[in-house]
Design an enzyme around this catalytic site. Structure first.
Site, PDB file in Angstrom:
ATOM      1  N   ASP A  18      -8.822   6.302  47.264  1.00  0.00           N
ATOM      2  CA  ASP A  18      -9.364   5.281  47.953  1.00  0.00           C
ATOM      3  C   ASP A  18     -10.446   4.399  47.432  1.00  0.00           C
ATOM      4  O   ASP A  18     -11.284   5.123  46.394  1.00  0.00           O
ATOM      5  CB  ASP A  18      -9.995   5.640  49.496  1.00  0.00           C
ATOM      6  CG  ASP A  18     -10.082   4.546  50.333  1.00  0.00           C
ATOM      7  OD1 ASP A  18      -9.666   3.282  50.257  1.00  0.00           O
ATOM      8  OD2 ASP A  18     -10.677   4.796  51.626  1.00  0.00           O
ATOM      9  N   ASN A  20     -10.274   1.114  45.555  1.00  0.00           N
ATOM     10  CA  ASN A  20     -10.058   0.389  44.510  1.00  0.00           C
ATOM     11  C   ASN A  20     -10.353  -0.975  44.788  1.00  0.00           C
ATOM     12  O   ASN A  20     -10.916  -1.613  43.993  1.00  0.00           O
ATOM     13  CB  ASN A  20      -8.480   0.091  44.251  1.00  0.00           C
ATOM     14  CG  ASN A  20      -7.776   1.412  43.740  1.00  0.00           C
ATOM     15  OD1 ASN A  20      -8.417   2.432  43.605  1.00  0.00           O
ATOM     16  ND2 ASN A  20      -6.382   1.492  43.989  1.00  0.00           N
ATOM     17  N   ARG A  22     -13.040  -1.946  46.687  1.00  0.00           N
ATOM     18  CA  ARG A  22     -14.427  -1.876  46.509  1.00  0.00           C
ATOM     19  C   ARG A  22     -15.032  -1.887  45.096  1.00  0.00           C
ATOM     20  O   ARG A  22     -15.955  -2.554  44.757  1.00  0.00           O
ATOM     21  CB  ARG A  22     -15.085  -0.984  47.395  1.00  0.00           C
ATOM     22  CG  ARG A  22     -15.242  -1.477  48.869  1.00  0.00           C
ATOM     23  CD  ARG A  22     -15.404  -0.286  49.792  1.00  0.00           C
ATOM     24  NE  ARG A  22     -14.087   0.640  49.926  1.00  0.00           N
ATOM     25  CZ  ARG A  22     -13.955   1.908  50.455  1.00  0.00           C
ATOM     26  NH1 ARG A  22     -15.067   2.526  50.679  1.00  0.00           N
ATOM     27  NH2 ARG A  22     -12.694   2.430  50.454  1.00  0.00           N
ATOM     28  N   TRP A  23     -14.175  -1.005  44.282  1.00  0.00           N
ATOM     29  CA  TRP A  23     -14.512  -1.090  42.920  1.00  0.00           C
ATOM     30  C   TRP A  23     -14.744  -2.364  42.351  1.00  0.00           C
ATOM     31  O   TRP A  23     -15.400  -2.664  41.648  1.00  0.00           O
ATOM     32  CB  TRP A  23     -13.618   0.012  42.122  1.00  0.00           C
ATOM     33  CG  TRP A  23     -14.056   0.333  40.729  1.00  0.00           C
ATOM     34  CD1 TRP A  23     -14.683   1.359  40.296  1.00  0.00           C
ATOM     35  CD2 TRP A  23     -13.402  -0.477  39.750  1.00  0.00           C
ATOM     36  NE1 TRP A  23     -14.620   1.332  39.160  1.00  0.00           N
ATOM     37  CE2 TRP A  23     -14.249   0.300  38.524  1.00  0.00           C
ATOM     38  CE3 TRP A  23     -12.962  -1.494  39.450  1.00  0.00           C
ATOM     39  CZ2 TRP A  23     -13.900  -0.227  37.235  1.00  0.00           C
ATOM     40  CZ3 TRP A  23     -12.531  -2.105  38.151  1.00  0.00           C
ATOM     41  CH2 TRP A  23     -13.063  -1.437  37.148  1.00  0.00           C
ATOM     42  N   HIS A  35      -6.877  -1.772  41.627  1.00  0.00           N
ATOM     43  CA  HIS A  35      -5.739  -1.197  41.360  1.00  0.00           C
ATOM     44  C   HIS A  35      -5.400  -0.746  40.138  1.00  0.00           C
ATOM     45  O   HIS A  35      -4.828   0.256  39.767  1.00  0.00           O
ATOM     46  CB  HIS A  35      -4.381  -1.959  42.298  1.00  0.00           C
ATOM     47  CG  HIS A  35      -4.791  -2.155  43.925  1.00  0.00           C
ATOM     48  ND1 HIS A  35      -5.260  -1.038  44.617  1.00  0.00           N
ATOM     49  CD2 HIS A  35      -4.908  -3.321  44.763  1.00  0.00           C
ATOM     50  CE1 HIS A  35      -5.564  -1.427  45.781  1.00  0.00           C
ATOM     51  NE2 HIS A  35      -5.143  -2.638  45.841  1.00  0.00           N
ATOM     52  N   GLU A  65       1.209   1.307  56.810  1.00  0.00           N
ATOM     53  CA  GLU A  65       0.374   0.392  57.279  1.00  0.00           C
ATOM     54  C   GLU A  65      -0.171  -0.636  56.017  1.00  0.00           C
ATOM     55  O   GLU A  65      -0.401  -1.808  56.450  1.00  0.00           O
ATOM     56  CB  GLU A  65      -0.819   1.035  57.655  1.00  0.00           C
ATOM     57  CG  GLU A  65      -0.579   1.877  59.063  1.00  0.00           C
ATOM     58  CD  GLU A  65      -0.246   3.286  58.661  1.00  0.00           C
ATOM     59  OE1 GLU A  65      -0.387   3.898  57.634  1.00  0.00           O
ATOM     60  OE2 GLU A  65       0.312   3.753  59.657  1.00  0.00           O
ATOM     61  N   ARG A  69      -1.087  -5.840  54.142  1.00  0.00           N
ATOM     62  CA  ARG A  69      -2.073  -6.519  53.222  1.00  0.00           C
ATOM     63  C   ARG A  69      -1.594  -7.830  52.763  1.00  0.00           C
ATOM     64  O   ARG A  69       0.038  -7.974  53.095  1.00  0.00           O
ATOM     65  CB  ARG A  69      -2.470  -5.512  52.198  1.00  0.00           C
ATOM     66  CG  ARG A  69      -2.951  -4.394  52.665  1.00  0.00           C
ATOM     67  CD  ARG A  69      -3.472  -3.562  51.475  1.00  0.00           C
ATOM     68  NE  ARG A  69      -4.176  -2.468  51.707  1.00  0.00           N
ATOM     69  CZ  ARG A  69      -5.138  -1.688  50.964  1.00  0.00           C
ATOM     70  NH1 ARG A  69      -5.350  -2.055  49.702  1.00  0.00           N
ATOM     71  NH2 ARG A  69      -5.723  -0.667  51.615  1.00  0.00           N
ATOM     72  N   LEU A 129       4.522  20.826  36.718  1.00  0.00           N
ATOM     73  CA  LEU A 129       3.664  20.334  37.795  1.00  0.00           C
ATOM     74  C   LEU A 129       4.874  19.380  38.718  1.00  0.00           C
ATOM     75  O   LEU A 129       5.586  18.753  38.107  1.00  0.00           O
ATOM     76  CB  LEU A 129       2.560  19.134  37.309  1.00  0.00           C
ATOM     77  CG  LEU A 129       2.032  18.171  38.295  1.00  0.00           C
ATOM     78  CD1 LEU A 129       1.142  19.156  39.271  1.00  0.00           C
ATOM     79  CD2 LEU A 129       1.246  17.057  37.819  1.00  0.00           C
ATOM     80  N   ARG A 186     -11.829  10.060  56.782  1.00  0.00           N
ATOM     81  CA  ARG A 186     -10.587  10.132  57.573  1.00  0.00           C
ATOM     82  C   ARG A 186      -9.303  10.694  57.100  1.00  0.00           C
ATOM     83  O   ARG A 186      -9.397  10.697  55.621  1.00  0.00           O
ATOM     84  CB  ARG A 186     -10.208   8.679  57.895  1.00  0.00           C
ATOM     85  CG  ARG A 186     -11.376   7.933  58.847  1.00  0.00           C
ATOM     86  CD  ARG A 186     -10.601   6.487  59.214  1.00  0.00           C
ATOM     87  NE  ARG A 186     -10.313   5.541  57.973  1.00  0.00           N
ATOM     88  CZ  ARG A 186     -11.545   5.095  57.539  1.00  0.00           C
ATOM     89  NH1 ARG A 186     -12.578   4.972  58.208  1.00  0.00           N
ATOM     90  NH2 ARG A 186     -11.364   4.260  56.580  1.00  0.00           N
ATOM     91  N   SER A 188      -6.219   9.334  58.030  1.00  0.00           N
ATOM     92  CA  SER A 188      -5.386   8.203  57.738  1.00  0.00           C
ATOM     93  C   SER A 188      -3.759   8.161  57.747  1.00  0.00           C
ATOM     94  O   SER A 188      -3.161   7.797  56.847  1.00  0.00           O
ATOM     95  CB  SER A 188      -5.933   7.277  56.393  1.00  0.00           C
ATOM     96  OG  SER A 188      -7.240   6.642  56.521  1.00  0.00           O
TER      97      SER A 188
HETATM   98  C1  FPP Z   1      -6.692   2.277  48.155  1.00  0.00           C
HETATM   99  O1  FPP Z   1      -7.891   1.555  47.697  1.00  0.00           O
HETATM  100  C2  FPP Z   1      -5.645   2.326  47.056  1.00  0.00           C
HETATM  101  C3  FPP Z   1      -4.296   1.726  47.385  1.00  0.00           C
HETATM  102  C4  FPP Z   1      -3.954   1.252  48.799  1.00  0.00           C
HETATM  103  C5  FPP Z   1      -3.277   1.735  46.192  1.00  0.00           C
HETATM  104  C6  FPP Z   1      -3.309   2.894  45.500  1.00  0.00           C
HETATM  105  C7  FPP Z   1      -2.303   2.850  44.432  1.00  0.00           C
HETATM  106  C8  FPP Z   1      -2.421   2.741  43.229  1.00  0.00           C
HETATM  107  C9  FPP Z   1      -3.785   3.245  42.380  1.00  0.00           C
HETATM  108  C10 FPP Z   1      -1.320   2.565  41.941  1.00  0.00           C
HETATM  109  C11 FPP Z   1      -0.798   3.492  41.040  1.00  0.00           C
HETATM  110  C12 FPP Z   1      -0.324   4.845  41.504  1.00  0.00           C
HETATM  111  C13 FPP Z   1       0.161   5.724  40.643  1.00  0.00           C
HETATM  112  C14 FPP Z   1       0.844   6.985  41.269  1.00  0.00           C
HETATM  113  C15 FPP Z   1       0.350   5.277  39.326  1.00  0.00           C
HETATM  114  P1  FPP Z   1      -8.056   0.370  48.754  1.00  0.00           P
HETATM  115  O2  FPP Z   1      -7.351  -1.118  48.135  1.00  0.00           O
HETATM  116  O3  FPP Z   1      -7.659   0.661  50.142  1.00  0.00           O
HETATM  117  O4  FPP Z   1      -9.482   0.131  48.324  1.00  0.00           O
HETATM  118  P2  FPP Z   1     -10.685  -0.499  49.454  1.00  0.00           P
HETATM  119  O5  FPP Z   1     -10.814   0.421  50.686  1.00  0.00           O
HETATM  120  O6  FPP Z   1     -12.040  -0.365  48.544  1.00  0.00           O
HETATM  121  O7  FPP Z   1     -10.343  -1.816  49.803  1.00  0.00           O
END
Ligand code: FPP
Length: 234
Positions: A18, A20, A22-23, A35, A65, A69, A129, A186, A188
Site C-alpha cells: 500500500d 503507491n 501517496r508515494w 505503481h 474493490e 478506480r 518459492l 486494516r 482490507s
Molecule cells: C496500493 O497502493 C497498490 C495497488 C493497488 C497496486 C499494487 C500493484 C503493483 C505494485 C503492481 C505490480 C505487482 C507485481 C506483483 C509485479 P495505492 O494505489 O492504494 O496507494 P495509496 O493508498 O497511496 O493511494
C-alpha cells in the site's frame, strides 16, 4: 543465504503493498508512477524472499474493490503486471519460483487471463518459492465461493478442517506474517479466513520504499513475537 541473527524465518509471508499513490503524490507525480516504482519494490521483495528461503509469498496486487478506480489507473496496473510477467518469466524459472494467481479469474480481461495462465503453466514444476499474486481477489468473495461449492455438492458435514478444502488454494498454509505498508492499520478484505492467527506487522513506509532492509525489520519483529494460537505458555 540467511541474514545475521535471523533464526526464525516465517514459512508464509503475505503483503498488502500500500501507498503507491501517496508515494507519487509526495513527489508531484501522477499516481501511475507510484505503481511503476511499486512493481520494482515487488520484484525486490520476491527476490529477497526467494534468497532467504521463505516458502510462500502472497502479494495483494489488485482487489475486487480496485475496479472502482479510474479506468486509466486500472489499465496501467494490469499493463504493469503483464509486463512484469513477460519480462521476468525467465528469471522466475531460473530462480525456480512457482507463480500462481489467487482470485476470481473468470472476470479478468482475456489478454490478462492468457498471460497469467501461461506463466502458471510454465512455472508449475518449479519447487522453490511459491509466489502467489492476489488479483481480482477479495476475502469475502473467496469465502462465498467456497460456500457455493459446498452447497452445489450438497455437502452437509462441514468443519473448519474440511472448509479449507473449498478455498482457492487449500494446499497453501496460512500466513505466519502479514505485512502492510503505508501506515494503514486494516486487513482490507485480504485472506479473511487464513489470517486468523497470523502475526500482523504495520509500517509507515510507503510500498515503493519497501526494500530488503524494511523486509528484514519485519522479519526481526516476527521472530520476537510469541505465537500461542489461543493456548497459554507453560
Ligand atoms: C496500493 O497502493 C497498490 C495497488 C493497488 C497496486 C499494487 C500493484 C503493483 C505494485 C503492481 C505490480 C505487482 C507485481 C506483483 C509485479 P495505492 O494505489 O492504494 O496507494 P495509496 O493508498 O497511496 O493511494
Amino acid at each position: 543465504m540467511k541474514p545475521e541473527n535471523l533464526y526464525k524465518i516465517p514459512k508464509h509471508v503475505a503483503i498488502i503493498m500500500d501507498g503507491n499513490g501517496r508515494w507519487a503524490k509526495k513527489r508531484g507525480l501522477p499516481r501511475v508512477f507510484g505503481h511503476k516504482e511499486g512493481a520494482k519494490a515487488a520484484e525486490k521483495a520476491i527476490n529477497f524472499a526467494s534468497d532467504i528461503g521463505i516458502e510462500y509469498l502472497t502479494l495483494f496486487a489488485f482487489s475486487t474493490e480496485n475496479w472502482a478506480r479510474p479506468e486509466e489507473e486500472v489499465n496501467f496496473i494490469f499493463k504493469l503486471l503483464v509486463e512484469y510477467i513477460n519480462d521476468k518469466l525467465s528469471s522466475l524459472l531460473e530462480r525456480n519460483i512457482n507463480l500462481r494467481f489467487l482470485g476470481r479469474k473468470d472476470s479478468l480481461p482475456e489478454n490478462i487471463l492468457l498471460t497469467i495462465e501461461h506463466a502458471e503453466k510454465e512455472t508449475s514444476k518449479c519447487t522453490g518459492l511459491n509466489l502467489i499474486v492476489a488479483l481480482n481477489y477479495s476475502g469475502r468473495a473467496e469465502i462465498v465461493d467456497a460456500v457455493k461449492k459446498i452447497v452445489n455438492k450438497g455437502i452437509l458435514d462441514i468443519s473448519e478442517e474440511n472448509f479449507r478444502n473449498f478455498l482457492y488454494f487449500p494446499d497453501v498454509p496460512d500466513p505466519d506474517l502479514l505485512i502492510r505498508t503505508s501506515g494503514e492499520i486494516r486487513i482490507s478484505n485480504f485472506l479473511l479466513w487464513q489470517l486468523a492467527y497470523t502475526e500482523l506487522y504495520f509500517t509507515e513506509v510507503l510500498w515503493p520504499d519497501f526494500d530488503e532492509r524494511e523486509f528484514l525489520k519485519a522479519l526481526y519483529a516476527f521472530q520476537s513475537r510469541e505465537r500461542r494460537f489461543g493456548r497459554i505458555k507453560l
